[in-house]
Design an enzyme around this catalytic site. Structure first.
Site, PDB file in Angstrom:
ATOM      1  N   PHE A   1       0.842  -1.190   0.000  1.00 19.96           N
ATOM      2  CA  PHE A   1       0.000   0.000   0.000  1.00 19.96           C
ATOM      3  C   PHE A   1       0.882   1.246   0.000  1.00 19.96           C
ATOM      4  O   PHE A   1       0.477   2.298   0.456  1.00 19.96           O
ATOM      5  CB  PHE A   1      -0.880   0.048   1.257  1.00 19.96           C
ATOM      6  CG  PHE A   1      -1.925  -1.024   1.314  1.00 19.96           C
ATOM      7  CD1 PHE A   1      -2.299  -1.740   0.166  1.00 19.96           C
ATOM      8  CD2 PHE A   1      -2.567  -1.318   2.518  1.00 19.96           C
ATOM      9  CE1 PHE A   1      -3.272  -2.728   0.236  1.00 19.96           C
ATOM     10  CE2 PHE A   1      -3.546  -2.305   2.585  1.00 19.96           C
ATOM     11  CZ  PHE A   1      -3.893  -3.018   1.446  1.00 19.96           C
TER      12      PHE A   1
ATOM     13  N   CYS B   1       3.694   1.970  -2.620  1.00 16.32           N
ATOM     14  CA  CYS B   1       4.433   2.413  -3.793  1.00 16.32           C
ATOM     15  C   CYS B   1       3.891   3.753  -4.286  1.00 16.32           C
ATOM     16  O   CYS B   1       2.726   3.868  -4.642  1.00 16.32           O
ATOM     17  CB  CYS B   1       4.333   1.357  -4.880  1.00 16.32           C
ATOM     18  SG  CYS B   1       5.444   1.694  -6.236  1.00 16.32           S
TER      19      CYS B   1
ATOM     20  N   THR C   1       8.744   3.918   0.244  1.00 16.39           N
ATOM     21  CA  THR C   1       9.564   5.046  -0.192  1.00 16.39           C
ATOM     22  C   THR C   1       8.817   6.371  -0.101  1.00 16.39           C
ATOM     23  O   THR C   1       7.597   6.414  -0.095  1.00 16.39           O
ATOM     24  CB  THR C   1      10.037   4.836  -1.631  1.00 16.39           C
ATOM     25  OG1 THR C   1       8.887   4.602  -2.448  1.00 16.39           O
ATOM     26  CG2 THR C   1      10.976   3.654  -1.719  1.00 16.39           C
TER      27      THR C   1
ATOM     28  N   CYS D   1      23.309  23.432  23.021  1.00 20.71           N
ATOM     29  CA  CYS D   1      22.492  23.051  21.852  1.00 20.71           C
ATOM     30  C   CYS D   1      23.075  21.884  21.057  1.00 20.71           C
ATOM     31  O   CYS D   1      22.408  21.307  20.217  1.00 20.71           O
ATOM     32  CB  CYS D   1      22.298  24.254  20.937  1.00 20.71           C
ATOM     33  SG  CYS D   1      23.760  24.721  20.001  1.00 20.71           S
TER      34      CYS D   1
ATOM     35  N   CYS E   1      28.049  22.809  18.012  1.00 17.95           N
ATOM     36  CA  CYS E   1      29.504  22.773  17.854  1.00 17.95           C
ATOM     37  C   CYS E   1      30.005  21.331  17.810  1.00 17.95           C
ATOM     38  O   CYS E   1      30.900  20.994  17.041  1.00 17.95           O
ATOM     39  CB  CYS E   1      30.194  23.554  18.964  1.00 17.95           C
ATOM     40  SG  CYS E   1      29.778  23.000  20.630  1.00 17.95           S
TER      41      CYS E   1
ATOM     42  N   CYS F   1      32.113  19.954  14.628  1.00 15.75           N
ATOM     43  CA  CYS F   1      33.510  19.554  14.838  1.00 15.75           C
ATOM     44  C   CYS F   1      33.819  18.283  14.045  1.00 15.75           C
ATOM     45  O   CYS F   1      33.103  17.293  14.146  1.00 15.75           O
ATOM     46  CB  CYS F   1      33.759  19.302  16.313  1.00 15.75           C
ATOM     47  SG  CYS F   1      35.430  18.702  16.673  1.00 15.75           S
TER      48      CYS F   1
END
Lengths: 425, 449
Positions: A136, A138, A204, A385, A388, A392
């Site tokens: 159900f 595609c 998909t 947060c 960084c 990195c």
């Protein structure tokens, strides 16, 4: 090594790694090669109604390359199997006879009339396959003919067809869900109501993978034109993880077995799906990229990881992360972390600095000490947060460390800034 | 083979010679360039850029390569360094940009910045694109002495700013050491002339060949006839060993021989010894040693009076010599040139060491090397004579070179200088930076006048 055997919706397999319904499972030749390589199961590429065979286009795939990494995302506009039905059925029967310990599920897609489903289910049963998976999902081509995602996007249809199938076969019925909906629970709950033995997701994602700027047409280009295709590969994993967790923690779907699909390429990917409630996983793009041999490390890696964690069976970890998946409003707003830079590991690229300076909270100082570049976190400005740490390029150089605040956990529901807060006292 | 004693031409076949003097580096193709470019972290305030004497925005041009904006990459490079093509080939990147690359710190495998720079600049040159256009004419005329990297860079920037430039060049070709001095396999296929043509392609630059300062044109005359003067001469003097027999057949000056080699259309006509000894420790010593080997010399030995770390040639260059079969011999200096029947036969060396004060001294021990050819590569010197010092207004020197300030301005108000004739590194990239900075200062000066 830990026991990787699984029983999923009544279907047994020696390990949880199945090949998803797709080109790698289009014929016995491929499926046998996969089983020889060690795959625990396969979902045969979708069969359609008996009649004139499906016709496919030349140019079927498109790929997203990121920073020199091939096939980070992948798309296709191929339809269901283009081989005669009887040829497929004969091969399925032979493969199941030769490989009785492997899970062999047959994907199906026929028009939305009960008679069509009844007819094909009867013929699949004769192959002794372990179960069926209703396609159900595609999103291209077949949906224009009222099948695939055209069914999966309407919960009432999902429920109706699932019920037809359950009433017309003794085989376990899996329902493959499309992610091209605003809320996956609509179709998942419908499948459950229809009596599904399990759901497989995600199919998909509707997509245009890129545009050929010379031909001014979307990839993959077919004689100067293109169409939207089904997006898969590593890039869709986060979408899949979210959707299975939504089903996993939904009370209405409780107990519904989930076969996880979406960007799985390694045992680690697979284990994340298991942790969010998937009993088995299905793989396609990674096999299409590297061949069937990748399953060797998947089996080996999962077993070693389970051993290292002291688990004797895969079941022990299925759904283990689900209790920790919650809504934002239940997160502790008093939890505080700040970035820490390991100066010995730092290679002085400055990426943490510029990411924070240009786009976040200006909480990293760019210093020069004794002619050497040096980057330091300004703790009082750092909001924890993680940006960084991800910018990195040196793994482990920047870590986020917890800073005890001495305050009790506080969620938004109790927060003084929330006008609708529930009084804690 | 033809020649006297152990010295002969045609030691190798034409095919061998053409292979030996072909490009020493395989250029990156698009695929390899994209992979290499994708390794770049796009550092902030990038260390590689800080380490580049011309300050090229290296992360910027690499990102453009990664997005297939190769023209943009080339323009980014050439805007800061008009000889970015030559520098991509001859820069000692291992002590400049690539040594500063954070990937070097991380995994001792820096981004191949030089190779990527070559990929971008070659792309532009192959398509014969001219990305630069001159500003409207200022009506000012500037004289440039020397068509080497400093002079050409200065001339190009001045032309870009709308000034007219006349370059006075003593030799018959432009390019300076890129044409006459750099080892042939680093700049094959007449690259130096292709680059000169690209630079001149902007217009407004005239070169008068065969015009040497102090011989054909006078310094005072240039200052009289032009609005400003840029001195970009090279080093005309060559250091001598100060040993008896230095004029003996077989004893040669490396710089002069390399010049002949670079200009020889047919390398098989060059005579080279069977046993070659090179004295010196800089890039010229390495270049003549490797090229001798590639001409067919059997034994080539470089003898240097100090250790590997003291050599002017980088480690990379020393290793290049070694992989070409050159023997590097440290801690020895020449003591005696020995001839036989009027030709060089052997060179006697004294072993050296540092005394407690760190001064170089002989140990008292000696050794002798048989040699058909001895190349002197012990440095070049600036010859200030053509500037006519002793005149009313002398130009100030700093040590043996012309003194300049940060703008590359000399002690004279209308004269700037750069390249090997001023103090600093004797590198193509430094010369280009000198020329560029001087041109910008001249431009500011002429506009405010």
């Amino acid at each position: 090594m830990a026991d990787l055997r699984t029983t999923f919706a009544g279907i047994k397999s020696p390990n949880p790694f199945w090949l998803a319904s797709a080109p790698p499972t289009d014929k016995a030749y491929n499926v046998v090669r996969a089983f020889k390589a060690g795959w625990g199961g396969a979902v045969w590429k979708t069969l359609g109604e008996d009649g004139p065979p499906i016709v496919n286009t030349a140019s079927r795939y498109g790929a997203l390359e990121v920073g020199g990494m091939r096939m980070v995302g992948f798309t296709n506009i191929e339809l269901i199997t283009d081989r005669p039905l009887q040829v497929n059925l004969d091969e399925i029967k032979q493969v199941k006879r030769d490989w009785p310990d492997r899970a062999l599920v047959v994907s199906l897609m026929v028009p939305c009339v009960e008679e069509s489903w009844k007819r094909i289910l009867k013929r699949v049963e004769e192959t002794n396959a372990d179960g069926v998976e209703l396609n159900f999902g595609c999103p291209h081509g077949m949906s224009e003919r009222g099948m695939g995602a055209a069914v999966g996007q309407v919960p009432e249809y999902v429920e109706m067809v699932t019920r037809w199938c359950k009433q017309n076969t003794r085989m376990p019925v899996l329902v493959k869900l499309t992610p091209n909906v605003t809320n996956i629970l609509g179709s998942a709950r419908a499948a459950k109501r229809g009596g599904a033995d399990g759901v497989s997701l995600i199919n998909t994602v509707n997509s245009i993978i890129g545009v050929d700027l010379d031909r001014m047409a979307p990839y993959p280009v077919v004689a100067g034109k293109g169409t939207h295709g089904g997006y898969c590969g590593p890039a869709v994993k986060p979408i899949a993880l979210h959707m299975i967790s939504e089903i996993g923690r939904d009370p209405e779907c409780a107990g519904l077995p989930i076969s996880g699909i979406g960007g799985i390429a390694t045992w680690r990917d697979a284990t994340e799906f298991h942790a969010l409630g998937a009993g088995t996983v299905q793989v396609c793009t990674a096999a299409m990229h590297y061949g069937f041999k990748i399953v060797d490390d998947m089996v080996d890696g999962l077993g070693n990881w389970l051993d290292a964690k002291g688990h004797r069976q895969l079941d022990a970890i299925v759904g283990r992360a689900l209790p920790n998946v919650t809504d934002w409003q239940h997160l502790d707003l008093n939890y505080k972390i700040v970035a820490r830079i390991d100066q010995d590991a730092c290679i002085k690229c400055g990426l943490c600095y510029i990411a924070c300076e240009d786009t976040s909270h200006q909480s990293i100082a760019a210093l020069t000490t004794g002619g050497e570049r040096r980057y330091e976190v300004i703790d009082r400005e750092c909001v924890g947060c993680n940006l960084c740490m991800y910018a990195c390029p040196v793994t482990g150089c920047i870590s986020m460390v917890e800073v005890p605040t001495g305050r009790k956990p506080l969620t938004w529901l109790e927060h003084p800034n929330n006008p609708l807060r529930q009084a804690a006292e | 083979m033809g020649g006297a004693g152990g010295i002969a031409s045609r030691r190798l076949s034409a095919e061998e010679l053409s292979r030996n003097f072909a490009d020493i580096h395989v250029p990156l193709d698009r695929e390899r360039a994209l992979i290499e470019a994708s390794r770049c972290y796009f550092c902030y305030d990038a260390p590689c850029q800080q380490a580049c004497p011309t300050g090229i925005d290296i992360p910027g041009f690499i990102r453009k390569i990664a997005t297939d904006n190769v023209k943009g990459a080339a323009v980014t490079i050439l805007s800061e360094n008009i000889m970015g093509g030559a520098c991509a080939r001859v820069c000692p990147v291992e002590i400049l940009c690539e040594s500063a690359c954070v990937r070097e710190t991380q995994e001792t495998r820096p981004i191949q910045i030089g190779a990527l720079q070559r990929y971008a600049t070659d792309w532009l040159f192959e398509r014969k694109l001219q990305p630069f256009a001159r500003a409207s004419s200022t009506g000012k005329c500037v004289a440039v002495v020397g068509a080497g990297p400093a002079g050409l860079a200065c001339a190009h920037r001045l032309a870009l700013r709308g000034h007219d430039v006349t370059i006075f060049e003593a030799k018959p070709k432009a390019g300076g050491l890129n044409e006459y001095g750099i080892a042939a396999y680093k700049v094959p296929d007449d690259f130096a002339q292709a680059e000169v043509a690209f630079i001149l392609g902007i217009g407004g630059i005239r070169i008068e060949f065969g015009k040497a300062l102090g011989r054909d044109v006078s310094f005072a005359g240039l200052r009289r006839d032009f609005d400003a003067v840029f001195l970009g001469m090279g080093l005309a003097g060559v250091n001598a060993l100060a040993l008896d027999g230095e004029d003996m057949p077989g004893v040669m000056d490396a710089v002069a021989y390399i010049e002949r080699l670079r200009q020889a259309a047919d390398k098989s006509t060059l005579e080279i010894g069977r046993r070659v000894v090179v004295i010196g420790g800089g890039n010229t010593a390495i270049d003549i040693a490797v090229q001798s080997k590639r001409l067919g010399a059997e034994d080539v030995t470089v003898v240097y009076r100090r250790g590997p770390d003291h050599m002017g040639a980088t480690r990379h260059e020393q290793e290049l010599a070694q992989t070409n079969g050159v023997t590097l011999k440290h801690w020895a200096r020449p003591a005696r040139i020995v001839g036989h029947r009027g030709r060089l036969k052997e060179v006697e060396f004294k072993y050296t060491q540092l005394d407690e004060q760190g001064r170089l001294m002989a140990t008292g021990d000696r050794f002798t090397l048989l040699a058909d050819m001895l190349f002197k590569a012990i440095g070049q010197t600036f010859v200030p004579v053509p500037l006519g010092n002793g005149a009313a207004e002398p130009i100030e020197l700093a040590g043996n070179r012309i003194e300049v300030n940060a703008d590359r301005k000399t002690s004279l108000p209308d004269v700037w200088a750069g390249g090997d004739c001023v103090p600093g590194d004797d590198l193509t990239v430094s010369a280009v930076q000198d020329g560029k900075l001087a041109a910008e200062a001249i431009d500011r000066n002429l506009r405010s006048a």
